[in-house]
Design an enzyme around this catalytic site. Structure first.
Site, short mmCIF file in Angstrom:
data_model
loop_
_atom_site.label_atom_id
_atom_site.label_comp_id
_atom_site.label_asym_id
_atom_site.label_seq_id
_atom_site.Cartn_x
_atom_site.Cartn_y
_atom_site.Cartn_z
CG ASP A 136 -1.97 -1.17 1.20
OD1 ASP A 136 -2.65 -1.19 0.14
OD2 ASP A 136 -2.12 -1.76 2.19
CG ASP A 172 0.67 0.30 -9.30
OD1 ASP A 172 1.18 0.61 -8.17
OD2 ASP A 172 -0.54 0.14 -9.50
CB THR A 209 0.33 -9.96 -7.35
OG1 THR A 209 0.34 -8.52 -7.84
CG2 THR A 209 1.62 -10.47 -6.82
CG PHE A 211 -2.91 -4.53 -5.98
CD1 PHE A 211 -3.72 -5.43 -5.17
CD2 PHE A 211 -3.05 -3.34 -5.99
CE1 PHE A 211 -4.66 -4.87 -4.40
CE2 PHE A 211 -4.02 -2.76 -5.00
CZ PHE A 211 -5.07 -3.58 -4.34
C1 LIG Z 1 -2.05 -3.18 -2.43
S1 LIG Z 1 -2.21 -4.81 -1.69
C2 LIG Z 1 -1.13 -5.75 -2.66
C3 LIG Z 1 -1.73 -7.27 -2.46
C4 LIG Z 1 -0.76 -8.42 -3.27
N1 LIG Z 1 0.42 -8.41 -2.82
C5 LIG Z 1 -1.08 -7.83 -4.81
O1 LIG Z 1 0.07 -7.43 -5.27
O2 LIG Z 1 -1.98 -8.29 -5.36
C6 LIG Z 1 -1.39 -4.59 0.03
C7 LIG Z 1 -1.70 -5.73 0.76
O3 LIG Z 1 -0.84 -5.51 1.97
C8 LIG Z 1 -1.66 -5.84 3.26
N2 LIG Z 1 -0.92 -5.10 4.15
C9 LIG Z 1 -0.69 -3.88 4.46
N3 LIG Z 1 -0.18 -3.82 5.56
C10 LIG Z 1 0.32 -4.81 5.95
C11 LIG Z 1 1.34 -5.04 7.05
N4 LIG Z 1 1.44 -4.08 7.98
N5 LIG Z 1 1.45 -6.51 7.43
C12 LIG Z 1 0.79 -7.42 6.57
N6 LIG Z 1 -0.14 -7.10 5.49
C13 LIG Z 1 -0.16 -5.75 5.16
C14 LIG Z 1 -3.05 -5.20 2.81
O4 LIG Z 1 -4.07 -5.43 3.75
C15 LIG Z 1 -3.16 -5.67 1.56
O5 LIG Z 1 -3.78 -6.89 1.23
#
Ligand SMILES: C[S@@+](CC[C@H](N)C(=O)[O-])C[C@H]1O[C@@H](n2cnc3c(N)ncnc32)[C@H](O)[C@@H]1O
Length: 242
Positions: A136, A172, A209, A211
């Protein structure tokens, strides 16, 4: 999001590692022990061989989301164990349903903050790779401290990846890519193997993935880098979000 409760909780248990009971825990004022990863707790390392039932190498994915990377990797590389960390429970459920459909023996997950797990439960030099895909971005300046990839996170990754192992990142968001690569490039514990950007449709460029698939569909460039763990010391660089 598609309904993710296809399997009953006990059927998903094989894919969900539970953290040890919080003996001697000192909980912070909010009653949460996730908010502050420095809260004093005993370190109770994960025994990978016990968890997976074999001594195969282990790779960790941080923020696995719906688990597509882990799903495909666990199928393609049955001789490697994969451990996914995801802070949002509904995504953990979604991902573990996917693994249960395939009855994959080599993938487990935990639902909590990744920094917390790495610092408290993972032994030094005990994993072959850490993958961080599309973390994120937390766009607002005052929220950047919430980013999962920080100097502390990179130092924890250096601590747990064995020499010769890999740290892999993709995003991205060009600015976040610059921040992440800037942190890692300043660490003697890592050596850059590649850093590249690519555009292209799903058909042309593929995706690892959910995303990444979205980025490809939107025509957004994807930045990717891979670093090797050297024998260098673990250092923590200045925090760009500070
Ligand atoms: C933008 S999504 C990307 C998901 C996946 N990696 C993809 O590329 O499709 C970021 C993911 O990281 C998780 N996330 C955010 N902060 C986190 C943390 N501190 N520990 C574990 N997961 C986390 C979010 O809940 C989310 O599912």
């Amino acid at each position: 999001m598609r309904k993710s409760s296809r399997f009953k909780p006990d059927e998903l248990a094989a894919y969900q590692w539970q953290m040890p009971a919080r003996r001697n825990a000192r909980i912070n004022d909010q009653g949460s022990d996730h908010a502050n990863p420095t809260t004093e707790l005993p370190v109770e390392p994960i025994d990978w061989a016990k968890l997976f039932g074999n001594a195969n190498p282990v790779e960790i994915e941080v923020g696995m989301g719906k688990g597509l990377f882990l799903l495909n990797s666990a199928i393609a590389r049955a001789d490697t164990n994969f451990f996914g960390i995801e802070i949002v429970r509904k995504y953990q459920l979604y991902a573990t349903n996917r693994f249960a459909v395939r009855q994959l023996p080599n993938v487990k997950t935990v639902c909590t903050d990744a920094g917390w797990v790495l610092s408290r439960f993972v032994l030094p030099a005990s994993v072959n790779a850490v993958h961080v895909y599309f973390p994120d971005p937390w766009w607002k300046a005052r929220h950047k401290k919430r980013r999962v990839f920080s100097p502390q996170f990179a130092a924890q990754s250096a601590r747990i990846i064995r020499e010769g192992g890999r740290l892999l990142i993709a995003t991205d968001v060009e600015e976040y890519f610059g921040v992440m690569t800037g942190i890692v490039r300043a660490m003697p514990a890592f050596r850059e193997l590649r850093a590249e950007t690519s555009t292209g449709t799903v058909e042309e460029a593929g995706y690892q993935t959910n995303f990444e698939r979205k980025a490809r569909q939107n025509g957004t460039p994807v930045w990717r880098a891979e670093f090797e763990r050297t024998a260098g010391p673990i250092t923590e660089v200045a925090d760009p979000a500070a």
